[in-house]
Design a protein around this motif. Structure first.
Motif, mmCIF file in Angstrom:
data_model
loop_
_atom_site.group_PDB
_atom_site.id
_atom_site.type_symbol
_atom_site.label_atom_id
_atom_site.label_comp_id
_atom_site.label_asym_id
_atom_site.label_seq_id
_atom_site.Cartn_x
_atom_site.Cartn_y
_atom_site.Cartn_z
ATOM 1 N N SER A 145 34.866 -6.457 -19.613
ATOM 2 C CA SER A 145 34.627 -7.677 -20.392
ATOM 3 C C SER A 145 33.458 -8.439 -19.791
ATOM 4 N N THR A 146 32.950 -9.375 -20.577
ATOM 5 C CA THR A 146 31.866 -10.259 -20.121
ATOM 6 C C THR A 146 32.307 -11.698 -20.377
ATOM 7 N N HIS A 147 32.109 -12.566 -19.382
ATOM 8 C CA HIS A 147 32.475 -13.975 -19.536
ATOM 9 C C HIS A 147 31.219 -14.820 -19.515
ATOM 10 N N PHE A 148 31.184 -15.807 -20.422
ATOM 11 C CA PHE A 148 30.085 -16.772 -20.416
ATOM 12 C C PHE A 148 30.690 -18.155 -20.225
ATOM 13 N N SER A 149 30.168 -18.912 -19.256
ATOM 14 C CA SER A 149 30.635 -20.296 -19.062
ATOM 15 C C SER A 149 29.443 -21.217 -19.110
ATOM 16 N N LEU A 150 29.617 -22.314 -19.837
ATOM 17 C CA LEU A 150 28.581 -23.350 -19.859
ATOM 18 C C LEU A 150 29.188 -24.647 -19.352
ATOM 19 N N ARG A 151 28.504 -25.268 -18.395
ATOM 20 C CA ARG A 151 28.973 -26.554 -17.853
ATOM 21 C C ARG A 151 28.075 -27.662 -18.369
ATOM 22 N N THR A 164 34.154 -6.660 -26.571
ATOM 23 C CA THR A 164 33.750 -5.549 -27.449
ATOM 24 C C THR A 164 32.311 -5.133 -27.210
ATOM 25 N N ASN A 165 31.728 -5.606 -26.124
ATOM 26 C CA ASN A 165 30.323 -5.333 -25.802
ATOM 27 C C ASN A 165 29.338 -5.897 -26.810
ATOM 28 N N ASP A 166 29.810 -6.750 -27.713
ATOM 29 C CA ASP A 166 28.878 -7.413 -28.633
ATOM 30 C C ASP A 166 28.561 -8.783 -28.054
ATOM 31 N N TRP A 167 28.026 -8.759 -26.832
ATOM 32 C CA TRP A 167 27.906 -10.009 -26.080
ATOM 33 C C TRP A 167 26.848 -10.943 -26.661
ATOM 34 N N GLU A 168 25.874 -10.366 -27.366
ATOM 35 C CA GLU A 168 24.828 -11.240 -27.935
ATOM 36 C C GLU A 168 25.423 -12.161 -28.988
ATOM 37 N N LYS A 169 26.324 -11.604 -29.778
ATOM 38 C CA LYS A 169 26.957 -12.403 -30.844
ATOM 39 C C LYS A 169 27.827 -13.499 -30.207
#
Lengths: 353, 184
Positions: A27-33, A131-136
């Motif tokens: 998985s890929t995680h994106f965090s914005l602070r 799902t590896n559709d990280w751009e979306k």
């Protein structure tokens, strides 16, 4: 659980990687602070203002079109088990710190979104992509962040970018993490070579938990080193490139193990199977290490009658808070409860070596 | 390096929140003193560099420590030096120089932007998106900053870095033009 949970069923009835089709890059995680310029940051804000921030963000997220049936959870009223469950489910490596009245979480039925209010910063938005559709996913998160910034100005300066209470995160405010399962690289002692050869200079590998250098369960989290001095796109491209290269290295080594029919690896996998199937008590780190080897065993065709997705589910359900959701047990009985859970989950699994 | 759990931080650093990264062992005759320090510890730098200019900069920060506080939230310069969280947007303005220094020292600024930051203090370090992206606020400053860094990289014949910066500048300009085309 004897104590009623406040967590929604969507979260407690499912584990994050249970449907994963990608055994290596999980998985890929994106965090914005973000902080709002009008208010002081959470460490210095007054109680009245912190409640204003809480209400403002809570109302916006609860009516957000990006979320599916969002739910607000007041941090202070959550049980310790609930809080720990959230940390385990969302793989929030750095923890939350002590609870206070004006802190809260927002989760939704997607099980991929976690909003944190007044924890370190006014707002932390985290989205998990499986799902590896990280751009979306990144685009969705960006749009959500933009919408939240429409009502009130973010704390921002041209020099330092988006301002955070911990200067480590100022600039883009972005933390991007790729969760990689790399048993072949770790078990064959190729970690140093792989990390220095395949990882970009602005990405670094870190552990999921435990002490420094202790990659429990052969899980490596690739994370951006810098939030400042790079664009968001550059950070994500570096992460994607590093993760892709490590994935290829792992695949190559797995193929080598299969071709050489490695007796050392067979021994490790057999021992892991024995440990999980027959131990009376089990601690989380040893379980994760053993599950990692079984996952490799499935990939190599040496473990059958069980799926990789089932092992992914066990990866979460063997952890303390998840265990306590299925069976209430006093602290001293948790290792045995864990062992019982694993025995029953691995009942049908077969070792073919 | 083995970290002893008994090693303590220097007295001056008792409030420091940064993680321990250094064990400093000083042997004078038969006496051994061990200290645990963070990687940007000013006491460590003072011990290593002795009476050098880094000690001068240490003194200049220390002299200001006791009097400089953020008016909006009360965060002191000493707290910032110790790595404690900042309290408000004003802290970033009041402690701008110290924060820039600390961020570079702690390797929290992307290396490709470091040279221009160190030479031109007014230049933005942040080159990512901004809240007013569609209004191009700060865009010219970002581009200036990146062009500065590009020129320095070329002067130092660091062509890999220069190529990366050139690509970032191109991407930023393309993104800006796409945004403008979409709104017209």
């Amino acid at each position: 659980m004897t104590e009623k949970t406040q967590l929604p069923e969507a979260l407690t009835n499912h584990t994050p990687w249970e449907n994963s089709e990608t055994p290596i890059w999980l998985s890929t995680h994106f965090s914005l602070r973000r902080n709002y310029s009008r208010y002081r940051f959470p460490q210095k804000i007054s109680e009245i203002e912190s409640h204003q921030v809480l209400d403002l963000i809570k109302n916006q997220l609860l009516s957000s079109s990006f979320l599916k049936e969002p739910v607000f959870l007041q941090s202070e009223t959550l049980s310790p088990t609930d809080r720990e469950y959230i940390i385990e489910h969302f793989n929030f490596i750095d923890g939350f710190g002590p609870a206070s009245k004006s802190q809260g979480f927002i989760v939704d039925n997607s099980r991929c979104f976690l909003g944190m209010i007044n924890m370190g910063d006014h707002l932390v938005l985290q989205w998990t992509e499986m799902t590896n559709d990280w751009e979306k996913t990144w685009h969705t998160l960006s749009q959500m962040e933009l919408a939240l910034g429409n009502s009130l100005e973010y704390a921002y300066l041209n020099r330092f970018g988006y301002l955070t209470s911990d200067t480590t995160y100022c600039g883009t405010g972005l933390t991007a993490q790729a969760f990689m399962h790399l048993p072949a690289i770790m078990q064959m002692g190729k970690a140093e070579e792989a990390f220095s050869g395949e990882i970009e200079e602005d990405i670094f590998p870190r552990e999921m938990g435990g002490s420094e250098g202790d990659f429990v369960g052969d899980m490596i989290v690739l994370q951006n080193k810098y939030a400042l001095g790079l664009t968001e796109d550059a950070i994500l491209q570096s992460l994607h490139l590093s993760a892709s290269k490590l994935k290829t290295a792992e695949e190559t080594l797995r193929k080598h193990i299969k071709e050489t029919d490695s007796p050392e690896m067979k021994d490790k996998i057999s021992r892991a199977y024995g440990l999980l199937s027959h131990s009376y008590q089990l601690q989380t780190p040893e379980v994760l290490s053993a599950l990692s080897l079984l996952k490799l065993g499935i990939y190599l065709g040496w473990v059958t009658n069980i799926t990789d997705q089932k092992l992914n589910e066990m990866f979460f359900k063997c952890r303390r808070a998840h265990l306590l959701f299925t069976k209430d047990a006093p602290q001293e009985e948790i290792p045995h409860t864990r062992a019982e859970y694993l025995h029953s989950s691995l009942k049908e699994a077969k070792l073919t070596i | 390096m083995q970290m002893s759990s008994e090693d303590e931080r220097p007295l001056e650093c008792s409030g420091c929140k940064k993680p321990i990264k250094i064990t400093y062992r000083e042997i004078v005759g038969n006496s051994i003193t061990c200290s645990a320090m963070c990687e940007s510890c000013p006491v460590f730098h003072e011990k290593i560099h002795g009476g050098s200019s880094s000690k001068d900069s240490l003194i200049s920060w220390e002299d200001k420590d006791r009097s400089v506080c953020c008016e909006k939230c009360g965060t002191s310069m000493e707290a910032v030096r110790m790595g404690q969280p900042l309290g408000c947007i004003e802290c970033y303005t009041i402690f701008e120089d110290l924060l820039t220094h600390e961020l570079i020292l702690a390797d929290k600024v992307a290396p490709r932007m470091k040279p221009s930051v160190q030479t031109k203090k007014s230049m933005p370090i942040h080159i990512g998106k901004s809240p007013d992206e569609d209004k191009d606020v700060g865009l010219s400053e970002k581009l200036s900053s990146m062009n500065e860094a590009l020129n320095e990289a070329l002067q130092k014949e660091n062509y890999e870095q220069a190529a990366w910066l050139r690509d970032q500048i191109k991407a930023l300009m393309e993104k800006t033009h796409d945004g403008k085309d979409a709104t017209t």
